[in-house]
Design an enzyme around this catalytic site. Structure first.
Site, mmCIF file in Angstrom:
data_model
loop_
_atom_site.group_PDB
_atom_site.id
_atom_site.type_symbol
_atom_site.label_atom_id
_atom_site.label_comp_id
_atom_site.label_asym_id
_atom_site.label_seq_id
_atom_site.Cartn_x
_atom_site.Cartn_y
_atom_site.Cartn_z
ATOM 1 C CD GLU A 1 0.060 -1.422 3.076
ATOM 2 O OE1 GLU A 1 0.418 -2.289 2.247
ATOM 3 O OE2 GLU A 1 0.028 -1.628 4.308
ATOM 4 C CB CYS B 1 15.505 -8.532 0.944
ATOM 5 S SG CYS B 1 15.751 -9.136 -0.717
ATOM 6 C CD GLU C 1 14.939 -6.829 7.191
ATOM 7 O OE1 GLU C 1 13.781 -7.029 7.563
ATOM 8 O OE2 GLU C 1 15.354 -7.087 6.037
HETATM 9 P P1 NAD Z 1 5.899 -5.842 5.225
HETATM 10 O O1 NAD Z 1 6.044 -7.209 5.752
HETATM 11 O O2 NAD Z 1 5.527 -4.762 6.163
HETATM 12 O O3 NAD Z 1 4.777 -5.815 4.064
HETATM 13 C C1 NAD Z 1 4.874 -6.671 2.937
HETATM 14 C C2 NAD Z 1 3.479 -6.919 2.372
HETATM 15 O O4 NAD Z 1 2.713 -7.668 3.313
HETATM 16 C C3 NAD Z 1 2.676 -5.653 2.108
HETATM 17 O O5 NAD Z 1 1.933 -5.852 0.931
HETATM 18 C C4 NAD Z 1 1.772 -5.523 3.334
HETATM 19 O O6 NAD Z 1 0.544 -4.892 3.038
HETATM 20 C C5 NAD Z 1 1.554 -6.962 3.742
HETATM 21 N N1 NAD Z 1 1.530 -7.202 5.187
HETATM 22 C C6 NAD Z 1 2.128 -6.499 6.174
HETATM 23 N N2 NAD Z 1 1.938 -7.107 7.363
HETATM 24 C C7 NAD Z 1 1.221 -8.221 7.134
HETATM 25 C C8 NAD Z 1 0.697 -9.256 7.954
HETATM 26 N N3 NAD Z 1 0.904 -9.287 9.272
HETATM 27 N N4 NAD Z 1 -0.016 -10.245 7.367
HETATM 28 C C9 NAD Z 1 -0.221 -10.246 6.038
HETATM 29 N N5 NAD Z 1 0.260 -9.288 5.207
HETATM 30 C C10 NAD Z 1 0.965 -8.291 5.743
HETATM 31 O O7 NAD Z 1 7.262 -5.495 4.453
HETATM 32 P P2 NAD Z 1 7.730 -4.094 3.841
HETATM 33 O O8 NAD Z 1 8.091 -3.184 4.969
HETATM 34 O O9 NAD Z 1 6.758 -3.645 2.828
HETATM 35 O O10 NAD Z 1 9.044 -4.543 3.057
HETATM 36 C C11 NAD Z 1 10.308 -4.657 3.642
HETATM 37 C C12 NAD Z 1 10.581 -6.069 4.100
HETATM 38 O O11 NAD Z 1 10.515 -6.972 3.000
HETATM 39 C C13 NAD Z 1 11.982 -6.238 4.683
HETATM 40 O O12 NAD Z 1 11.897 -7.056 5.809
HETATM 41 C C14 NAD Z 1 12.751 -6.928 3.567
HETATM 42 O O13 NAD Z 1 13.863 -7.676 3.984
HETATM 43 C C15 NAD Z 1 11.684 -7.800 2.996
HETATM 44 N N6 NAD Z 1 12.008 -8.242 1.654
HETATM 45 C C16 NAD Z 1 12.419 -9.528 1.490
HETATM 46 C C17 NAD Z 1 12.795 -9.979 0.239
HETATM 47 C C18 NAD Z 1 13.269 -11.396 0.060
HETATM 48 O O14 NAD Z 1 13.419 -11.842 -1.071
HETATM 49 N N7 NAD Z 1 13.531 -12.142 1.115
HETATM 50 C C19 NAD Z 1 12.728 -9.119 -0.864
HETATM 51 C C20 NAD Z 1 12.287 -7.811 -0.664
HETATM 52 C C21 NAD Z 1 11.927 -7.385 0.614
#
Ligand code: NAD
Length: 494
Positions: free
Chosen positions: A175, A280, A379
């Site tokens: 979002e 990430c 992290e």
């Molecule tokens: P986030 O977990 O806050 O959100 C990711 C997605 O999940 C969003 O679309 C959000 O709306 C949804 N979401 C959030 N909390 C949720 C929940 N409890 N249940 C279900 N859905 C939920 O992550 P972010 O802040 O948007 O992105 C950064 C994170 O993503 C970092 O931890 C980064 O390391 C990780 N990341 C990992 C990879 C990988 O390949 N391992 C790649 C890119 C980013």
């Protein structure tokens, strides 16, 4: 730009009063709002994807591939516009946005080869007059949930492969960055993707929960933070779906005494501070091995201090852009505060007092970090590099076995033996040797380990195809005589 859902081939307004602000992190201004979809919006998207499934999976595979060829051309034609959108809503530099989009387009190129990649196997005369083969079938309606840090690339890890395999798809983008995803969806329609085959539902975790519980969703791809990845994996699998859930990271970079110091410093700075540390695969722990720590920290701090930090929306003139939100800047800064309390030494402090309303924070290097503190264990997802000193390679490798995560790790060395030991023994799924950000390209899986991944099959490459397909084995026999009843496989005479 107005943010809309994309359901059944139409851009449509969500039926919801709940909204979230979308910012330009470079200016700190709200540029638009995104409606957080209601349960009914989510259900409409699943219905559309379910209704489109049968015709799409019966579409000849070469026709599905040709849509991807056209899509690739459209992505190239719109390359600068999409890159600018990524920079506007995320804040990374234009060069970083272009690089991200290129990595995404490579997945589309991989998906274009689906007729060869989808092939099954066969064996004639597996028993007397019996032939056997295995074929791939799509799994059904697939759901993709993506994070803010790669508004285009991470969604593109998922849907190009899912779609060419004959599945239909619902994307729930972050979002915080809904605009790039919408543009990607519009271009997919322009490429000839039939109505309902690809859908976008904007929303937050409550939309995710509704979609996860929907009985017509067969498979879920998630990328985001570790707590959310764990929750999505648990809920999705409990509801009987196949789930791949990539989580957060704490990536190490070991620098051996025999490393080329110029290469190590430049690569380490780029890996730690590129995209403001919001990758990430960003390096967040540097481990100088042996007696090189003082000089490495000095050179790295001097190099990082020279990086220009500023707004990115006016072109390519800065090295590092803003973080995603003001609260995130404050969260990252709290680690610099904690550093002093933990008796670590802040060798470079990124709190520069910027003359801008953007969400800016410069690069920081924190030396003498103790491995049991938050700076080493959590992290941070910002431009803070923690330096944990080690006396030997063995000691450095042992640290990885006390870390919750296991995404990527790099070593800088001129010793093949050290590089080999590191590759064999370091506790992470993606390894770089004299490479700062060892993120696999489209043809290889993105193989996070430990708390960085929940599931069995990773995104991208051949594992992506396995995830989005299930296999069917057929045994075939055409008896020459109608009275030939003996079972050629189970007969005791075999
Ligand atoms: P986030 O977990 O806050 O959100 C990711 C997605 O999940 C969003 O679309 C959000 O709306 C949804 N979401 C959030 N909390 C949720 C929940 N409890 N249940 C279900 N859905 C939920 O992550 P972010 O802040 O948007 O992105 C950064 C994170 O993503 C970092 O931890 C980064 O390391 C990780 N990341 C990992 C990879 C990988 O390949 N391992 C790649 C890119 C980013």
């Amino acid at each position: 730009m107005e943010v809309k859902n994309l359901i059944n081939g139409q851009l449509c307004t969500a039926d919801s009063d709940r909204t979230a602000d979308v910012f330009n992190p470079s200016t700190g201004e709200v540029i638009t709002q995104v409606a957080l979809s209601s349960d009914a919006d989510c259900d409409r998207a699943v219905q559309a994807a379910s209704n489109a499934l049968q015709a799409w999976k019966n579409t000849p595979i070469i026709d599905r591939a040709r849509i991807m060829f056209r899509y690739r051309d459209l992505l190239e034609q719109n390359f600068e516009q999409i890159s600018a959108l990524i920079t506007t809503e995320h804040g990374k530099t234009l060069a970083e946005s272009r690089a991200e989009l290129k990595r995404g387009i490579e997945v589309v190129e991989f998906a274009c080869g689906i007729p060869s990649l989808f092939m099954g196997q066969s064996l004639s005369n597996i028993a007397t007059d019996v032939d056997s083969d295995v074929q791939r079938h799509p799994v059904g309606v697939c759901l993709g949930i993506t994070p803010y840090n790669f508004p285009a690339m991470v969604p593109m890890w998922m849907y190009p492969i899912a779609l060419v395999c004959g599945n239909t798809f619902i994307l729930k983008p972050s979002e915080k960055v809904p605009l790039s995803a919408q543009k990607l969806g519009e271009l997919l329609l322009e490429a000839g993707c039939p109505d309902g085959v690809f859908n976008i539902v904007h929303g937050d975790r409550s939309s995710v929960d509704v979609l996860l519980a929907h009985p017509d969703v067969a498979a879920v791809s998630f990328v985001g933070s570790t707590p959310a990845a764990k929750a999505v994996y648990a809920k999705g699998t409990a509801a009987g779906k196949r789930v791949q859930a990539a989580g957060g990271a704490k990536n190490f970079c070991l620098v051996m005494p025999d490393a080329d110091p110029d290469l190590a410093v430049k690569a380490l700075a780029a890996a730690s501070f590129g995209c403001g540390g919001q990758r990430c695969m960003a390096t967040s722990i540097a481990v100088p091995v042996g007696g090189i720590a003082d000089s490495l920290v000095d050179r790295l701090s001097t190099h990082a201090d020279r990086l220009t930090v500023g707004p990115t929306h006016q072109g390519d003139s800065v090295d590092m852009g803003p973080l995603i939100r003001r609260e995130h800047v404050e969260h990252v800064e709290s680690y610099l505060q904690a550093a002093t309390e933990d008796s670590a030494r802040v060798a470079l402090d990124g709190r520069r007092g910027f003359d801008s309303n953007g969400f800016l924070l410069g690069p920081s290097v924190v030396d003498h970090v103790s491995f049991d503190t938050g700076l080493a264990q959590e992290e941070i997802f910002g431009p803070v590099l923690s330096v944990v000193r080690a006396s030997t390679l063995e000691e450095a490798i042992a640290l990885s076995h006390q870390c919750e995560f296991g995404n990527g790790a790099s070593i800088f060395t001129s010793s093949g033996a050290a590089a080999r030991k590191f590759r064999e023994e370091f506790n992470a799924g993606m390894i770089g040797v004299n490479v700062g950000v060892p993120a696999p390209m489209a043809w290889f899986p993105f193989t996070g380990w430990n708390g960085s991944f929940f599931g069995d099959l990773h995104v991208q490459g051949a594992e992506g195809i396995q995830f989005y397909t299930r296999q069917k084995v057929t045994l075939t026999r055409w008896p020459e005589r109608a009275d030939d009843f003996e079972d050629p496989i189970w007969s005791s005479n075999r």
